[in-house]
Design a protein around this motif. Structure first.
Motif, PDB file in Angstrom:
ATOM      1  N   SER A  40      -9.866   1.681   0.656  1.00 15.02           N
ATOM      2  CA  SER A  40      -8.574   2.379   0.611  1.00 15.02           C
ATOM      3  C   SER A  40      -8.698   3.896   0.608  1.00 15.02           C
ATOM      4  O   SER A  40      -7.687   4.591   0.723  1.00 15.02           O
ATOM      5  N   ALA A  41      -9.910   4.416   0.501  1.00 11.83           N
ATOM      6  CA  ALA A  41     -10.082   5.867   0.551  1.00 11.83           C
ATOM      7  C   ALA A  41      -9.598   6.399   1.894  1.00 11.83           C
ATOM      8  O   ALA A  41     -10.058   5.956   2.954  1.00 11.83           O
ATOM      9  N   GLN A  42      -8.629   7.330   1.861  1.00  9.89           N
ATOM     10  CA  GLN A  42      -8.034   7.917   3.062  1.00  9.89           C
ATOM     11  C   GLN A  42      -7.477   6.845   4.008  1.00  9.89           C
ATOM     12  O   GLN A  42      -7.542   6.974   5.237  1.00  9.89           O
ATOM     13  N   CYS A  43      -6.946   5.781   3.417  1.00  5.17           N
ATOM     14  CA  CYS A  43      -6.362   4.685   4.187  1.00  5.17           C
ATOM     15  C   CYS A  43      -5.258   4.058   3.356  1.00  5.17           C
ATOM     16  O   CYS A  43      -5.359   4.015   2.121  1.00  5.17           O
ATOM     17  N   THR A  44      -4.213   3.566   3.990  1.00  2.00           N
ATOM     18  CA  THR A  44      -3.117   2.959   3.245  1.00  2.00           C
ATOM     19  C   THR A  44      -3.493   1.575   2.734  1.00  2.00           C
ATOM     20  O   THR A  44      -4.327   0.874   3.329  1.00  2.00           O
ATOM     21  N   ASP A  45      -2.864   1.182   1.638  1.00  2.00           N
ATOM     22  CA  ASP A  45      -3.088  -0.164   1.096  1.00  2.00           C
ATOM     23  C   ASP A  45      -2.689  -1.224   2.114  1.00  2.00           C
ATOM     24  O   ASP A  45      -3.342  -2.273   2.228  1.00  2.00           O
TER      25      ASP A  45
END
Length: 217
Positions: A40-45
């Motif tokens: 989820s780092a720099q990404c949406t759930d």
């Protein structure tokens, strides 16, 4: 309102809005949560939840994941971004869990933070959401809202976490972590509110006339 009064009001209002706090990342155990949080780092759930079914079909435990070719992992998780680093971290941390922890995710912040790709925030999420240990991991939503609500000067996430822990009872940390994220996404987003729009911002600062400038984490 004084800072303590704002904190009490915020905690009460968030509890009214979000009496239940479902974990946003789909998982079935501490290991799959750890991997999902790393992704989820720099990404949406939402994007992570689209990717993890295929990844966990390939391997949903450290024993099987450690045997996978890192390029296969990378191909699956590419839509999450940072796939070279994340795929390498997933494989390596799986190997470490097998070799050092008998395939179990350690229930210890310090131990978690030694794993590849696992920083303080990721470790805190796993401790709170997988093991129920009080933690207050600060993401961009929490960092932004804590400043808008006058709970911290927010110069960095370390200071924000420290200030929030001092304001709220330990038994409320895990719920508040998710409640603030839910509220930020729904009512007080980076573009949807500037500190003068949403209910909590206007309740805490009814006389605020200028947008609240937020220090980036």
């Amino acid at each position: 309102m004084l800072k303590k009064e704002r904190a009490a009001f915020i905690a009460q209002r968030l509890q009214e809005l979000y009496p239940e706090q479902p974990v946003p990342l789909d998982h079935k155990d501490p290991y799959t949560l750890l991997v999902a949080v790393l992704l989820s780092a720099q990404c949406t759930d939402a994007r992570v939840n689209q990717i993890t079914p295929a990844l966990f079909e390939l391997a949903d435990n450290p024993f099987d994941m450690a045997k996978q070719n890192v390029e296969i992992i990378r191909a699956i998780i590419r839509p999450c971004g940072l796939s070279p680093q994340k795929s390498s971290a997933i494989k390596r941390l799986s190997e470490i869990l097998v070799d050092k922890y008998k395939g179990e995710v350690p229930q210890n912040m310090a131990a978690l933070e030694t794993l590849p790709g696992v920083g303080h925030k990721t470790a805190g999420v796993v401790m709170s959401q997988a093991f129920g240990v009080p933690a207050f991991p600060v993401d961009t939503h929490i960092h932004r809202l804590a400043q808008r609500w006058g709970l911290t000067n927010g110069k960095n996430v370390v200071q924000t976490e420290k200030d929030l822990k001092a304001l709220f009872p330990k038994e409320k940390w895990n719920a508040l972590h998710l409640q603030i994220i839910f509220y930020g996404r729904e009512f007080c987003s980076a573009r949807g509110c500037d500190g003068r729009v949403c209910e909590i911002c206007t309740s805490c600062y009814p006389r605020r006339r200028k947008p609240k400038l937020v220090n980036k984490p």
